[in-house]
Structure formats: structure tokens, C-alpha cells
Design a protein around this motif. Structure first.
Motif, PDB file in Angstrom:
ATOM      1  N   ASP A 178       0.862  -1.174   0.146  1.00  0.00           N
ATOM      2  CA  ASP A 178       0.192   0.124   0.035  1.00  0.00           C
ATOM      3  C   ASP A 178       0.962   1.282   0.011  1.00  0.00           C
ATOM      4  N   MET A 188      -2.721   2.423  -3.803  1.00  0.00           N
ATOM      5  CA  MET A 188      -1.746   1.719  -3.543  1.00  0.00           C
ATOM      6  C   MET A 188      -0.320   2.234  -3.800  1.00  0.00           C
ATOM      7  N   LEU A 215      -9.119  -0.521  -6.685  1.00  0.00           N
ATOM      8  CA  LEU A 215      -7.693  -0.392  -6.479  1.00  0.00           C
ATOM      9  C   LEU A 215      -7.012   0.687  -7.265  1.00  0.00           C
TER      10      LEU A 215
END
Length: 166
Positions: free
Chosen positions: A11, A96, A63
Motif C-alpha cells: 500500500d 496503493m 484499487l
């Protein structure tokens, strides 16, 4: 890696995220950049994300994976990228850590995604920022879209994927 759930990318803080936590969910993966002509797609992605989360809760996840491989359009640090996304687009889905999506240093996740679903004309490589991959509840890649596909065009395929029970 043989399954989407085997990956553990990092991340924004460098902490590994075990994708096993996404089992049974529908996940949209996007390679992003802050200084690209497609950067306004952050706004559309955020709107779609909020709408889908309101209807389907945690069954859906987006994401973002920042990448600086296309015209050096993501030069910032993970912290500056997060700040940019928050201040300019109110992004609430996870962004991320910055990665490469092509070449020898490509993220293993992106190497796998490209193997699962080729792009236009059967090409595997990511052509530009804001390419999108849709992962079904079973962990398989359902679809891949190029940069020009606007987030609002993704609602039906995502909803269709959500209708399939794991």
C-alpha cells in the motif's frame, strides 16, 4: 502466482496487502497517474465507487496503482500522490504504492493481469495510464478496458459481476 488472491502488493505506506481479503468480492484495478490527460477519470471512478458501495457495500472494491512509466506523469512520492487524489478528487478508494506495470520491473500482479486478459489487438502490455481490469468474485479477470473507456461505462459490467454469486 496462480490466483488473484495470492498477491500481496504494498500500500501507500509500504505495507503488504493480502489480496486473500478480497475473496468473493468484485474488484476494479486501475493504473493511475496525476499529470495525465486521463487524470480527471479519478472523479468518475470516485463517483462510481461511492454509488456502488452505497448499493453493494463491501462486495465491491476499487484499487488504484500509480505508475510513472507513461510520459513520467506520476513523478510524486506515495504521500504526494495520496494528497493529490484526496484534495483534487476526494478519492476514498485505496491508492496503493507506486509500481511499474510493464518491463522487467513490472509488478507481479500486473504481469498476471496481462497474462489473464490481453488488450487491444491481443497486445499484453499496458498502453497508457488508466487501463482497467475487472476481477470477478471468483478471482478471475472478467474484462480489460483501455484508457479511453470512461468510468461511467463500467457500471453495467461491474453490476453484472456483482450479480454472480461466489
Amino acid at each position: 502466482m496462480s490466483s488473484f488472491y495470492d498477491f500481496k502488493p504494498v500500500d501507500k505506506t509500504g505495507k503488504e496487502i493480502d489480496f486473500a481479503k478480497f475473496k468473493g468480492k468484485v474488484v476494479l484495478i486501475v493504473n493511475t497517474a496525476s499529470k495525465c490527460g486521463f487524470t480527471p477519470q479519478y472523479g468518475g471512478l470516485e463517483t462510481l465507487y461511492k454509488d456502488l458501495r452505497a448499493k453493494y457495500g463491501e462486495d465491491v472494491e476499487f484499487l488504484g496503482f500509480p505508475c510513472n512509466q507513461f510520459g513520467s506523469q506520476e513523478p510524486g512520492t506515495n504521500d504526494t500522490i495520496q494528497e493529490f487524489c484526496q484534495l483534487n478528487y476526494g478519492v476514498s478508494f485505496p491508492i496503493m504504492g507506486k509500481i511499474d506495470v510493464n518491463g522487467d520491473d513490472a509488478s507481479p500482479l500486473y504481469a498476471w493481469l496481462k497474462e489473464q486478459k490481453s488488450g487491444l489487438l491481443g497486445l499484453k502490455r499496458i498502453k497508457w495510464n488508466f487501463e482497467k481490469f475487472l476481477i470477478g468474485r471468483d478471482g478471475n479477470v472478467i474484462e480489460r478496458w483501455g484508457s479511453i473507456t470512461k468510468p461511467e461505462a463500467l457500471e453495467k459490467p461491474i453490476v453484472d459481476a456483482l450479480a454472480v454469486k461466489a
